[in-house]
Design a protein around this motif. Structure first.
Motif, mmCIF file in Angstrom:
data_model
loop_
_atom_site.group_PDB
_atom_site.id
_atom_site.type_symbol
_atom_site.label_atom_id
_atom_site.label_comp_id
_atom_site.label_asym_id
_atom_site.label_seq_id
_atom_site.Cartn_x
_atom_site.Cartn_y
_atom_site.Cartn_z
ATOM 1 N N GLY A 84 41.855 -60.359 -68.316
ATOM 2 C CA GLY A 84 40.609 -59.634 -68.084
ATOM 3 C C GLY A 84 39.548 -60.461 -67.404
ATOM 4 O O GLY A 84 39.683 -61.680 -67.229
ATOM 5 N N PHE A 85 38.475 -59.819 -67.012
ATOM 6 C CA PHE A 85 37.394 -60.462 -66.275
ATOM 7 C C PHE A 85 36.686 -61.501 -67.129
ATOM 8 O O PHE A 85 36.415 -62.615 -66.684
ATOM 9 C CB PHE A 85 36.375 -59.421 -65.797
ATOM 10 N N SER A 86 36.364 -61.124 -68.358
ATOM 11 C CA SER A 86 35.605 -62.019 -69.232
ATOM 12 C C SER A 86 36.392 -63.285 -69.530
ATOM 13 O O SER A 86 35.852 -64.387 -69.460
ATOM 14 C CB SER A 86 35.240 -61.297 -70.531
ATOM 15 N N ALA A 87 37.678 -63.118 -69.846
ATOM 16 C CA ALA A 87 38.507 -64.275 -70.178
ATOM 17 C C ALA A 87 38.738 -65.176 -68.971
ATOM 18 O O ALA A 87 39.005 -66.373 -69.130
ATOM 19 C CB ALA A 87 39.849 -63.802 -70.740
ATOM 20 N N ALA A 88 38.632 -64.637 -67.764
ATOM 21 C CA ALA A 88 38.907 -65.418 -66.549
ATOM 22 C C ALA A 88 37.702 -66.214 -66.078
ATOM 23 O O ALA A 88 37.824 -67.028 -65.155
ATOM 24 C CB ALA A 88 39.380 -64.489 -65.430
ATOM 25 N N GLN A 89 36.545 -66.005 -66.688
ATOM 26 C CA GLN A 89 35.335 -66.687 -66.225
ATOM 27 C C GLN A 89 35.489 -68.210 -66.278
ATOM 28 O O GLN A 89 35.205 -68.911 -65.305
ATOM 29 C CB GLN A 89 34.124 -66.258 -67.071
ATOM 30 N N GLY A 90 35.925 -68.725 -67.419
ATOM 31 C CA GLY A 90 36.085 -70.164 -67.554
ATOM 32 C C GLY A 90 37.187 -70.697 -66.671
ATOM 33 O O GLY A 90 37.097 -71.812 -66.151
ATOM 34 N N GLU A 91 38.235 -69.929 -66.499
ATOM 35 C CA GLU A 91 39.369 -70.343 -65.675
ATOM 36 C C GLU A 91 38.971 -70.482 -64.209
ATOM 37 O O GLU A 91 39.362 -71.424 -63.524
ATOM 38 C CB GLU A 91 40.497 -69.317 -65.826
ATOM 39 N N LEU A 92 38.168 -69.515 -63.727
ATOM 40 C CA LEU A 92 37.808 -69.471 -62.304
ATOM 41 C C LEU A 92 36.476 -70.147 -62.009
ATOM 42 O O LEU A 92 36.172 -70.423 -60.846
ATOM 43 C CB LEU A 92 37.754 -68.009 -61.837
ATOM 44 N N GLY A 93 35.680 -70.378 -63.043
ATOM 45 C CA GLY A 93 34.357 -70.956 -62.817
ATOM 46 C C GLY A 93 33.406 -69.997 -62.141
ATOM 47 O O GLY A 93 32.512 -70.409 -61.398
ATOM 48 N N LEU A 94 33.594 -68.698 -62.380
ATOM 49 C CA LEU A 94 32.771 -67.664 -61.760
ATOM 50 C C LEU A 94 32.201 -66.760 -62.848
ATOM 51 O O LEU A 94 32.767 -66.638 -63.933
ATOM 52 C CB LEU A 94 33.602 -66.820 -60.779
ATOM 53 N N SER A 95 31.094 -66.114 -62.539
ATOM 54 C CA SER A 95 30.519 -65.152 -63.475
ATOM 55 C C SER A 95 31.351 -63.874 -63.467
ATOM 56 O O SER A 95 32.097 -63.596 -62.523
ATOM 57 C CB SER A 95 29.071 -64.835 -63.098
ATOM 58 N N GLN A 96 31.190 -63.084 -64.516
ATOM 59 C CA GLN A 96 31.944 -61.834 -64.618
ATOM 60 C C GLN A 96 31.574 -60.877 -63.496
ATOM 61 O O GLN A 96 32.433 -60.173 -62.944
ATOM 62 C CB GLN A 96 31.683 -61.188 -65.988
ATOM 63 N N SER A 97 30.301 -60.849 -63.121
ATOM 64 C CA SER A 97 29.875 -59.958 -62.042
ATOM 65 C C SER A 97 30.475 -60.385 -60.712
ATOM 66 O O SER A 97 30.863 -59.549 -59.895
ATOM 67 C CB SER A 97 28.346 -59.940 -61.955
ATOM 68 N N SER A 98 30.545 -61.711 -60.486
ATOM 69 C CA SER A 98 31.139 -62.209 -59.246
ATOM 70 C C SER A 98 32.628 -61.873 -59.178
ATOM 71 O O SER A 98 33.134 -61.474 -58.123
ATOM 72 C CB SER A 98 30.934 -63.720 -59.143
ATOM 73 N N ILE A 99 33.325 -62.022 -60.296
ATOM 74 C CA ILE A 99 34.746 -61.673 -60.332
ATOM 75 C C ILE A 99 34.928 -60.193 -60.055
ATOM 76 O O ILE A 99 35.811 -59.776 -59.297
ATOM 77 C CB ILE A 99 35.350 -62.044 -61.698
#
Length: 297
Positions: A24-39
Motif C-alpha cells: 500500500g501507499f502508506s507502507a511504501a513511504q519509508g521504502e521510497l522516501g516519498l510522501s503518501q500524496s507524492s506516491i
C-alpha cells in the motif's frame, strides 16, 4: 497505452512494484522516501499513461486490480531482463567487473570476520576488476536495503519471514543473559523466579524471534538498537540483558560482567547469508557468493 518506453516510465513502474510489495501507499513511504500524496500522484500518472486502473485504495484498503496483477508480472519480467542484460554486457571476455555490495551485522566475532576476509582473498585471486563495498548495519536496515536492491548480499540474523529472500545458514552465535558489577544478581548464587522477574531488562527493538529469548521479564525501562548500547546499560549495574558471548568475553575477563547464574537462559542465534530472490545476480555477485559459502563451509 504506452508507446515508447522512457526512463520516466521505468521509474513509475519501479514505484508501482514497490507499492505492491509493501502492501500500500502508506507502507511504501519509508521504502521510497516519498510522501503518501507524492506516491499517489505518481501512481495516477502511471495509470493515465497506461489507460487503466492498477489498484484501488480507500476504506477497504489497498487492492491490486486484475490488470494491475498482469502488469506486475510483466514489469518484474522486464526488470529481470534489464538486469540480466546489464550483467551480461558487463561480464564480457570472462573478466569479472562491476561491484559487489555486502552488508554485515554489527559486533561479529573475530572468527567470522576472518572468514569474510578469506572470501575476499579468494575473490581477489580471480580474474576480476570489481569494487567491493562492505556495510555494517542492523538486520532490519539490511532487509530494507536488500528489498531496495541496494545490497547484493547480507550476513546477519534475520526473522526469515521475508518471502522475497533466499537464505543460507552460515553459523550460529551464543547469547547469554548478563549482569554487571553492582547488580543484585552479580553473585555465585542462582536467582529464583522472583529475583529474576524483579530485574530491569534491556529491550532490543529488532530481535530474531521474541519467543527465542528464554527470559521475557516484564520490567523493561531500557532500549538499545545496537549491542554497544545494550552493553552500556548492563555495565551500569542497573539492568540485565542479552549479549553475544564473544562480545562480552573481554568484559568477563575483567570481572566486570558475568552471565546470570541460572541454567536455561542462554540460546543460539542462526546467522544467514541473504539475497533478494528477484535480483538477478551478475557473474561478480555469483562468484563472491560462492567464495563466501566456501569460506564458511
Amino acid at each position: 497505452m504506452l508507446g515508447q518506453l522512457h526512463d520516466l516510465d521505468l521509474q513509475l513502474l519501479r514505484l508501482f512494484v514497490s507499492v505492491v510489495e509493501c502492501g500500500g501507499f502508506s507502507a511504501a513511504q519509508g521504502e521510497l522516501g516519498l510522501s503518501q500524496s507524492s506516491i499517489s500522484q505518481q501512481m495516477a500518472k502511471l495509470e493515465t499513461r497506461l489507460g487503466y486502473r492498477l489498484c484501488s485504495r480507500g476504506k477497504i484498503g489497498f487492492r491490486i486490480t486484475p490488470k494491475g496483477e498482469q502488469l506486475l508480472i510483466a514489469t518484474r519480467g522486464l526488470f529481470q531482463s534489464i538486469e540480466a542484460f546489464r550483467h551480461q554486457s558487463n561480464g564480457v571476455a570472462g573478466r569479472l567487473i562491476g561491484e559487489v555490495r555486502l552488508g554485515v551485522s554489527e559486533a561479529l566475532d573475530q572468527s567470522v570476520l576472518q572468514r569474510v576476509a578469506e572470501a575476499i582473498r579468494r575473490f581477489r585471486e580471480r580474474d576480476e576488476s570489481v569494487r567491493i563495498e562492505l556495510m555494517s548495519a542492523m538486520p532490519g536496515d539490511m532487509e530494507r536495503l536488500l528489498l531496495q536492491q541496494r545490497l547484493d548480499l547480507a550476513i546477519g540474523y534475520f526473522s526469515q519471514i521475508q518471502g522475497a529472500f533466499d537464505y543460507h545458514q552460515l553459523f550460529s552465535e551464543t547469547q547469554h543473559l548478563y549482569c554487571a558489577v553492582g547488580h543484585p544478581l552479580f553473585t555465585d548464587e542462582a536467582p529464583d523466579d522472583e529475583a529474576l522477574q524483579a530485574c530491569d531488562r534491556v529491550d532490543h527493538p529488532y530481535r530474531f524471534l521474541r519467543s527465542d529469548e528464554p527470559f521475557q521479564g516484564k520490567l523493561c525501562s531500557a532500549r538499545a538498537e545496537q549491542v554497544e548500547g545494550t552493553l552500556a546499560f548492563i555495565l551500569s549495574g542497573k539492568h540485565i540483558g542479552y549479549l553475544p558471548s564473544h562480545f562480552a568475553r573481554s568484559w568477563e575477563d575483567k570481572s566486570l560482567l558475568r552471565p546470570v547464574r541460572r541454567a536455561g537462559l542462554s540460546f543460539e542465534v542462526a546467522f544467514h547469508l541473504a539475497r533478494h530472490r528477484a535480483q538477478v545476480p551478475g557473474d561478480a555477485q555469483k562468484a563472491f557468493e560462492e567464495d563466501l559459502l566456501a569460506a564458511f563451509s
